[in-house]
Design a protein around this motif. Structure first.
Motif, PDB file in Angstrom:
ATOM      1  N   LYS A   1       0.828  -1.205   0.000  1.00 12.98           N
ATOM      2  CA  LYS A   1       0.000   0.000   0.000  1.00 12.98           C
ATOM      3  C   LYS A   1       0.868   1.264   0.000  1.00 12.98           C
ATOM      4  O   LYS A   1       0.585   2.233  -0.717  1.00 12.98           O
ATOM      5  N   LEU A   2       1.958   1.250   0.795  1.00 16.34           N
ATOM      6  CA  LEU A   2       2.816   2.420   0.891  1.00 16.34           C
ATOM      7  C   LEU A   2       3.568   2.688  -0.416  1.00 16.34           C
ATOM      8  O   LEU A   2       3.597   3.825  -0.906  1.00 16.34           O
ATOM      9  N   VAL A   3       4.168   1.654  -0.994  1.00 19.00           N
ATOM     10  CA  VAL A   3       4.977   1.832  -2.197  1.00 19.00           C
ATOM     11  C   VAL A   3       4.097   2.204  -3.390  1.00 19.00           C
ATOM     12  O   VAL A   3       4.454   3.079  -4.191  1.00 19.00           O
ATOM     13  N   LEU A   4       2.949   1.550  -3.515  1.00 19.87           N
ATOM     14  CA  LEU A   4       2.036   1.901  -4.611  1.00 19.87           C
ATOM     15  C   LEU A   4       1.544   3.341  -4.479  1.00 19.87           C
ATOM     16  O   LEU A   4       1.482   4.087  -5.461  1.00 19.87           O
ATOM     17  N   THR A   5       1.195   3.740  -3.244  1.00 21.05           N
ATOM     18  CA  THR A   5       0.729   5.108  -3.020  1.00 21.05           C
ATOM     19  C   THR A   5       1.816   6.123  -3.360  1.00 21.05           C
ATOM     20  O   THR A   5       1.556   7.129  -4.044  1.00 21.05           O
ATOM     21  N   LEU A   6       3.038   5.871  -2.894  1.00 19.81           N
ATOM     22  CA  LEU A   6       4.128   6.802  -3.160  1.00 19.81           C
ATOM     23  C   LEU A   6       4.456   6.863  -4.648  1.00 19.81           C
ATOM     24  O   LEU A   6       4.767   7.941  -5.180  1.00 19.81           O
ATOM     25  N   THR A   7       4.352   5.731  -5.344  1.00 16.79           N
ATOM     26  CA  THR A   7       4.613   5.713  -6.785  1.00 16.79           C
ATOM     27  C   THR A   7       3.619   6.576  -7.544  1.00 16.79           C
ATOM     28  O   THR A   7       4.002   7.439  -8.345  1.00 16.79           O
ATOM     29  N   VAL A   8       2.344   6.357  -7.292  1.00 15.86           N
ATOM     30  CA  VAL A   8       1.307   7.106  -8.013  1.00 15.86           C
ATOM     31  C   VAL A   8       1.314   8.579  -7.597  1.00 15.86           C
ATOM     32  O   VAL A   8       1.135   9.473  -8.437  1.00 15.86           O
ATOM     33  N   LEU A   9       1.540   8.848  -6.307  1.00 14.75           N
ATOM     34  CA  LEU A   9       1.622  10.236  -5.840  1.00 14.75           C
ATOM     35  C   LEU A   9       2.747  10.981  -6.546  1.00 14.75           C
ATOM     36  O   LEU A   9       2.576  12.132  -6.981  1.00 14.75           O
ATOM     37  N   SER A  10       3.902  10.342  -6.693  1.00 14.43           N
ATOM     38  CA  SER A  10       5.038  10.982  -7.350  1.00 14.43           C
ATOM     39  C   SER A  10       4.755  11.255  -8.819  1.00 14.43           C
ATOM     40  O   SER A  10       5.157  12.292  -9.360  1.00 14.43           O
ATOM     41  N   VAL A  11       4.053  10.328  -9.469  1.00 12.52           N
ATOM     42  CA  VAL A  11       3.726  10.517 -10.882  1.00 12.52           C
ATOM     43  C   VAL A  11       2.797  11.722 -11.062  1.00 12.52           C
ATOM     44  O   VAL A  11       3.029  12.587 -11.923  1.00 12.52           O
ATOM     45  N   TYR A  12       1.745  11.799 -10.249  1.00 16.16           N
ATOM     46  CA  TYR A  12       0.818  12.926 -10.360  1.00 16.16           C
ATOM     47  C   TYR A  12       1.510  14.247 -10.018  1.00 16.16           C
ATOM     48  O   TYR A  12       1.319  15.256 -10.720  1.00 16.16           O
ATOM     49  N   ALA A  13       2.301  14.271  -8.942  1.00 14.87           N
ATOM     50  CA  ALA A  13       3.003  15.497  -8.568  1.00 14.87           C
ATOM     51  C   ALA A  13       3.970  15.918  -9.664  1.00 14.87           C
ATOM     52  O   ALA A  13       4.098  17.115  -9.983  1.00 14.87           O
TER      53      ALA A  13
END
Length: 415
Positions: free
Chosen positions: A120-132
């Motif tokens: 959950k943490l790694v997937l969230t950080l991955t997608v968050l970084s892409v959007y940012a």
């Protein structure tokens, strides 16, 4: 593992194209993670893992350097574009941190060994970084136009304080777009294999999620970026900015098109496959062998290409700018000077013994005649000057000087 799992679940190397796969039927997807299907092809999985590790190393080094260069400019007035550059480097740095996890997962045939919390943490950080990343790139294109146009229209001037508030708002917007990933990311046991996937209630939910990704993270940003840079080029031509410096004008034009091209080339193939998958979820097009081949063998490569964008951003947006290149050169020179100042005396002596010797006359104060000693940071490493008092009388008289005492040799670190 998605397509590979399909094959194993159906007991064959290819899925049963007459029925939806188990993963598709349960509304699960690994598309938005770095996990991608390879259908058990070992060579492809190793290639993907290697690319992730290379992108991670280059991304961490490049983006940390960019953040250092931005922070090192404390003596200069802060600019709006530098605020966004720092935020962009931070987003890419966070993204690079997730790549080792995806490299391990890919090497293990997309089995997730790190547990549900890390999934959950790694997937969230991955997608968050892409959007940012995408939001900041888009805002930077608008900021560049405003900064140039403000020379004619002062109302378009964007201050650093306002840029910080905008950057914070962009991170909040990226976090909002990532909420579905945080909620539905989970480790799921499929045919005895632990997978880190997005498990939605229905296929339509997953289709909506993919459409959101394509529109919010690619189509709309690309349109804004393209429009902003076209307006910028039009403004430069209309007001004849740098008209007397054609080389500078061509450099600006080339950098603008490089920005647009790199963003388009890196992300377009990945979003094409993602949108195709969304149409399959909505049953607009059938699940057939063409989609299976595309999603199994082409999608991994498009994902690697998209992830490489985190390596290109430091070069495209920072190191192409003259002030950043100058700052990087100064930082490297300063680091070299500090390192050389701590060299042991034995190294200095060895350097003296192997260096060419130069005999020079001395003045009354014991200083070499006609020689100016360079600053410590820029002194030569290859030549040691040996000063001797043995001068012929006519040479000393001609120079109008009296030979002084012998001056000892010194290496660069002692100058």
């Amino acid at each position: 593992m998605q397509a590979g799992g399909i094959g194993r679940l159906n007991g064959s190397a290819q899925p049963d194209f007459g029925n939806k796969s188990l993963l598709d039927a349960q509304g699960m997807s690994g598309d938005d993670a770095a996990s991608v299907p390879a259908d058990g092809v070992f060579g492809l999985r190793i290639l993907i893992s290697s690319v992730y590790l290379v992108v991670c190393a280059v991304g961490l080094l490049g983006n940390s350097t960019v953040m250092y260069l931005v922070r090192a400019q404390k003596g200069r007035p802060a600019s709006a574009i530098n605020v966004f550059i720092f935020g962009l480097a931070l987003a890419d740095f966070h993204f690079a941190l997730t790549l080792p996890f995806w490299a391990v997962e890919t090497a293990l045939d997309f089995t997730w060994p790190f547990g549900n919390a890390m999934c959950k943490l790694v997937l969230t950080l991955t997608v968050l970084s892409v959007y940012a990343n995408v939001f900041l790139l888009t805002t930077m294109s608008v900021t560049r136009y405003c900064s140039v146009a403000s020379a004619v229209r002062p109302s378009l001037q964007l201050t650093a304080g306002l840029a910080k508030r905008i950057a914070l708002a962009l991170w909040v917007a990226a976090l909002g777009a990532t909420i579905p990933t945080t909620i539905f990311a989970t480790v799921t046991n499929v045919a005895g294999v632990e997978l880190c996937l997005l498990k939605f209630p229905t296929n339509r939910w997953l289709g909506v999620y993919h459409v959101q990704k394509v529109l919010v993270a690619f189509v709309v940003p690309l349109a804004i970026i393209l429009a902003s840079y076209l307006l910028l080029l039009s403004f430069l031509q209309q007001h004849r900015v740098n008209a007397n410096n054609p080389r500078r004008q061509s450099q600006i034009t080339a950098s603008i098109w490089l920005v647009v091209t790199s963003f388009f080339v890196c992300w377009f193939p990945n979003h094409v496959v993602t949108f195709w998958g969304a149409l399959v979820k909505f049953r607009a097009i059938p699940w057939d062998k063409t989609f299976y081949f595309l999603h199994t063998y082409i999608f991994p490569l498009t994902t690697c290409l998209a992830h490489s964008n985190s390596c290109l951003n430091p070069v495209v947006y920072c190191l192409m700018r003259r002030e950043f290149r100058r700052a990087l050169k100064d930082a490297f020179s300063s680091l070299l000077a500090q390192v050389s100042s701590y060299l042991p005396s034995s190294i200095c002596q060895a350097r003296e013994e192997g260096a060419p010797q130069v005999t020079l006359p001395l003045d009354q104060r014991g200083r070499p005649i006609g020689v100016q000693v360079a600053k410590k940071e820029y002194a030569l490493l290859s030549t040691t000057i040996t000063v001797v008092p043995e001068l012929r009388a006519e040479e000393a008289n001609r120079a109008g000087r009296v030979p002084g005492p012998v001056s000892t040799r010194r290496c660069r670190s002692e100058l």
